[in-house]
Scaffold this active site. Structure first.
Site, PDB file in Angstrom:
ATOM      1  N   ARG A   7       0.770  -1.142   0.096  1.00  0.00           N
ATOM      2  CA  ARG A   7       0.121   0.032   0.107  1.00  0.00           C
ATOM      3  C   ARG A   7       0.771   1.271   0.084  1.00  0.00           C
ATOM      4  O   ARG A   7       2.016   1.317   0.637  1.00  0.00           O
ATOM      5  CB  ARG A   7      -0.844   0.136   1.363  1.00  0.00           C
ATOM      6  CG  ARG A   7      -1.989   1.134   1.390  1.00  0.00           C
ATOM      7  CD  ARG A   7      -3.243   0.983   0.290  1.00  0.00           C
ATOM      8  NE  ARG A   7      -4.446   1.629   0.666  1.00  0.00           N
ATOM      9  CZ  ARG A   7      -5.152   2.363  -0.217  1.00  0.00           C
ATOM     10  NH1 ARG A   7      -4.638   2.081  -1.722  1.00  0.00           N
ATOM     11  NH2 ARG A   7      -6.223   2.754   0.267  1.00  0.00           N
ATOM     12  N   THR A 299     -10.561  -0.457  -9.495  1.00  0.00           N
ATOM     13  CA  THR A 299      -9.413  -1.256  -9.129  1.00  0.00           C
ATOM     14  C   THR A 299      -9.588  -2.547  -9.956  1.00  0.00           C
ATOM     15  O   THR A 299     -10.631  -2.832 -10.698  1.00  0.00           O
ATOM     16  CB  THR A 299      -9.962  -1.922  -7.423  1.00  0.00           C
ATOM     17  OG1 THR A 299     -10.322  -0.746  -6.743  1.00  0.00           O
ATOM     18  CG2 THR A 299      -8.926  -2.850  -7.129  1.00  0.00           C
ATOM     19  N   THR A 317      -4.452  -1.337  -7.343  1.00  0.00           N
ATOM     20  CA  THR A 317      -5.192  -0.251  -7.765  1.00  0.00           C
ATOM     21  C   THR A 317      -4.244   1.221  -7.801  1.00  0.00           C
ATOM     22  O   THR A 317      -3.381   1.339  -6.967  1.00  0.00           O
ATOM     23  CB  THR A 317      -6.505   0.132  -6.942  1.00  0.00           C
ATOM     24  OG1 THR A 317      -6.954   1.102  -7.737  1.00  0.00           O
ATOM     25  CG2 THR A 317      -6.100   0.351  -5.459  1.00  0.00           C
ATOM     26  N   GLN A 336      -3.904   8.100  -4.555  1.00  0.00           N
ATOM     27  CA  GLN A 336      -4.190   7.375  -3.258  1.00  0.00           C
ATOM     28  C   GLN A 336      -4.425   8.024  -2.013  1.00  0.00           C
ATOM     29  O   GLN A 336      -5.008   7.600  -0.833  1.00  0.00           O
ATOM     30  CB  GLN A 336      -3.279   6.196  -2.901  1.00  0.00           C
ATOM     31  CG  GLN A 336      -3.255   4.958  -3.987  1.00  0.00           C
ATOM     32  CD  GLN A 336      -4.505   3.998  -3.782  1.00  0.00           C
ATOM     33  OE1 GLN A 336      -5.307   4.549  -3.271  1.00  0.00           O
ATOM     34  NE2 GLN A 336      -4.518   3.224  -4.672  1.00  0.00           N
ATOM     35  N   ASP A 339      -7.646   8.153  -0.517  1.00  0.00           N
ATOM     36  CA  ASP A 339      -8.399   7.348   0.433  1.00  0.00           C
ATOM     37  C   ASP A 339      -8.249   7.520   1.750  1.00  0.00           C
ATOM     38  O   ASP A 339      -8.891   6.845   2.693  1.00  0.00           O
ATOM     39  CB  ASP A 339      -7.760   5.888   0.119  1.00  0.00           C
ATOM     40  CG  ASP A 339      -8.295   5.099  -1.051  1.00  0.00           C
ATOM     41  OD1 ASP A 339      -9.283   5.730  -1.473  1.00  0.00           O
ATOM     42  OD2 ASP A 339      -7.953   4.216  -1.441  1.00  0.00           O
ATOM     43  N   SER A 364     -10.584  -0.883   0.901  1.00  0.00           N
ATOM     44  CA  SER A 364     -11.401  -2.005   1.115  1.00  0.00           C
ATOM     45  C   SER A 364     -11.147  -3.108   0.415  1.00  0.00           C
ATOM     46  O   SER A 364     -11.802  -4.205   0.219  1.00  0.00           O
ATOM     47  CB  SER A 364     -12.795  -1.544   0.730  1.00  0.00           C
ATOM     48  OG  SER A 364     -13.462  -0.354   1.384  1.00  0.00           O
ATOM     49  N   GLY A 385     -14.254  -2.586  -7.439  1.00  0.00           N
ATOM     50  CA  GLY A 385     -15.537  -1.929  -6.749  1.00  0.00           C
ATOM     51  C   GLY A 385     -15.261  -0.913  -5.743  1.00  0.00           C
ATOM     52  O   GLY A 385     -16.463  -0.760  -5.060  1.00  0.00           O
ATOM     53  N   GLY A 386     -14.050  -0.424  -5.316  1.00  0.00           N
ATOM     54  CA  GLY A 386     -13.987   0.556  -4.214  1.00  0.00           C
ATOM     55  C   GLY A 386     -14.615  -0.110  -3.071  1.00  0.00           C
ATOM     56  O   GLY A 386     -14.320  -1.225  -2.715  1.00  0.00           O
TER      57      GLY A 386
END
Length: 440
Positions: A7, A299, A317, A336, A339, A364, A385-386
Site C-alpha cells: 500500500r 480497482t 489499484t 491514493q 483514500d 477496502s 469496486g471501491g
C-alpha cells in the site's frame, strides 16, 4: 497464508488538514483527487519484489518480458477506454496525458487505434534489469518527484527521501471460520479482511441455506450484517502501524454473535452504531462522527492457482481510473492520498483514517483465500469496486458456502450492496422485481 502489503504511504511532510480548504471544509473529491497533491508514495514494486524473493521461480527479469512487449507493440483502444477518456476531461489539462490519450486534433484516442507506449517499455526494461531499486532511487525517482511537484494547482509533497525509504510489509493474514471453511484476507491498512470476517461472523447466527439466493429474507440479513460491519470499520480501522485497531476483538465470534442479536429478521434497523470490541481504545477515537471516506471503483483483482495448488489473490489499484492524471515515464501515478479521510477530525480528535506522514490509507481491498477444514484450497477470489468490494466478496462466499453454487454462478448473481447506509441493487437485474418488497 501470508499477506504482502504494498500500500502507498503518505509523504512525511504531510499534515492532517492536507485536504481541507481555506474555509474549513474538506475539498470536493473531484478537486482533491487531481494533481500532484493527491499522489502517495508508490509501493507496488517493492511488494512484488518481496513476494518474488519469497516465492518466485522464474528470474525477476523474465516476468517483465510480456509487459515490455505489449508496451512496445501497443494494444487496440476499446470502446470502454475511449469512453473513459472522453469522461475524464482533466486528462487534457496536462501535456503528458494529453499527448498519450488524445489524437493529433484533440479527440480521445479512437476505438481501434493502436496505443503504443515506448516510454513504459523502457521503464519496465530498466526495472527488470536492476530491480525495484531502479524505481525508488535514481533517474526514475527524480522524474516522479519532478512530475508531482509540477502538476496541478496544488503541488505534491512526495520527496526522493520518501521514495528511498518506502518499505513493503509482510503481515499475518486475517483468518476466521465460516460454515467450517477457513476464510483468510488482508488486514489493516485494508479494512477488507476484517469487514468480510465480521459480516460472515454475524451471518453465522442465521440459517441462510433454506432462504436461497435472491430471497428478500436473505438479502435483508446480509444487508443488516454488512451495515454492522461497516459501522465498526468506519470507526476503528486505519493503518495499524499508526492507530490501535482492535482486530482480534472485532472478529471474535462471541462479539459477532452479540452483534447478530441486534438484527431484526423482519425489519431494517433505523440506526446502526459501532460496537465496543475487546481492546478498543475508545479514548483515542471520536465518539460521534463516523469517517465516510469516498472510494472510487477503479480497482483490478487477479486470482491465480498453479498446478501444485499454490494460490495468489491480488488486488491492486492506483485509486481512480487515471489516478491523479499525472503521467511520467509512460505510467500514471496514483491518487491514493484521497483514500484518507478528507475531513480528518471530529472536534479535536482525529478519525482512525486521518492522514499522517508515513501512514498508509485505509482501503477496502479484499483479496481472499478459502480452505476447507483439512487445509485444502477451495477458492482464491477478490473484486474490484471501491468500498463495494466488501459486500461483493461476502455475497460470493455466501453463494458458494451456503447455497452450493459453483464459483461462476456465485460471481454472476445480481448484486445488492450497502456501505452502511441505503441498500443498492444492481440495475437491470432480477432484483428490480423485488425492490418494492425490499422497501417494505
Amino acid at each position: 497464508t501470508t499477506t504482502y502489503d504494498g500500500r502507498e504511504t503518505a509523504p512525511e511532510r504531510i499534515t492532517a488538514d492536507w485536504f481541507m480548504a481555506s474555509d474549513g471544509a474538506p475539498l470536493p473529491f473531484a478537486q482533491a483527487a487531481v494533481g500532484g497533491h493527491a499522489v502517495g508514495v508508490p509501493g507496488l514494486l517493492r511488494m512484488l519484489e518481496m513476494a518474488h524473493k519469497d516465492h518466485g521461480r522464474l528470474p525477476w527479469a523474465r516476468n517483465f518480458e510480456p509487459a515490455i512487449q505489449l508496451a512496445r507493440d501497443g494494444f487496440i483502444v476499446t470502446p470502454r477506454l475511449n469512453r473513459q477518456i472522453a469522461d475524464t476531461p482533466q486528462l487534457k489539462e496536462y501535456e503528458a496525458t494529453r499527448k498519450y490519450f488524445y489524437d493529433a486534433v484533440g479527440n480521445p484516442q479512437p476505438v481501434g487505434a493502436q496505443l503504443v507506449n515506448d516510454a513504459l517499455a523502457e521503464t519496465l526494461r530498466q526495472i527488470a534489469n536492476g530491480g525495484a531499486d531502479v524505481f525508488y532511487n535514481g533517474a526514475i525517482a527524480r522524474d516522479v518527484v519532478a512530475a508531482i511537484e509540477s502538476v496541478g494547482a496544488r503541488t505534491g509533497l512526495v520527496s526522493l527521501t520518501d521514495l528511498a525509504h518506502y518499505r513493503a510489509v509482510k503481515r499475518d493474514a486475517v483468518c476466521s471460520l465460516y460454515r467450517g471453511a477457513r476464510i483468510c484476507g488482508m488486514g489493516p491498512p485494508s479494512s477488507g479482511g476484517i469487514a468480510v470476517a465480521q459480516t460472515l461472523g454475524i451471518l453465522e447466527s442465521f440459517a441462510l441455506r433454506p432462504l436461497g439466493p435472491g430471497s428478500i429474507e436473505a438479502i435483508h440479513l446480509i444487508t443488516e450484517a454488512t451495515r454492522l460491519a461497516f459501522a465498526d470499520r468506519n470507526r476503528f480501522v486505519g493503518d495499524s502501524d499508526h492507530v490501535p485497531v482492535p482486530l482480534q476483538g472485532m472478529i471474535d465470534q462471541s462479539y459477532l454473535s452479540a452483534r447478530a442479536r441486534l438484527i431484526d429478521p423482519a425489519k431494517r434497523a433505523t440506526k446502526v452504531e459501532p460496537g465496543v470490541p475487546r481492546h478498543a481504545r475508545l479514548d483515542l477515537l471520536p465518539p460521534t462522527r463516523l469517517d465516510t471516506t469516498l472510494e472510487i471503483p477503479a480497482t483490478s483483482h487477479i486470482s491465480v492457482v498453479d498446478g501444485s495448488g499454490n494460490a495468489v489473490a491480488m488486488t491492486t489499484t492506483i485509486e481512480n481510473a487515471f489516478g491523479a492524471r499525472v503521467f511520467v515515464r509512460g505510467f500514471l501515478l496514483n491518487n491514493q492520498l484521497t483514500d484518507f479521510a478528507l475531513n480528518p477530525r471530529d472536534g479535536d480528535q482525529l478519525v482512525a483514517n486521518a492522514v499522517a506522514g508515513g501512514k498508509r490509507p485505509r482501503s477496502s481491498m479484499s483479496p481472499t483465500i478459502v480452505t476447507d477444514a483439512g487445509g485444502r484450497l477451495l477458492l482464491s477470489l477478490g473484486s474490484p469496486g471501491g468500498a463495494r468490494i466488501i459486500p461483493y466478496v461476502v455475497q460470493t462466499l455466501v453463494a458458494f458456502l451456503d447455497w452450493d453454487l459453483d464459483i461462476q454462478q456465485a460471481i454472476s448473481l445480481p448484486r445488492h450492496v450497502t456501505l452502511g447506509g441505503p441498500l443498492e441493487i444492481e440495475k437491470g437485474s432480477a432484483l428490480e422485481h423485488i425492490a418494492a418488497a425490499l422497501k417494505e
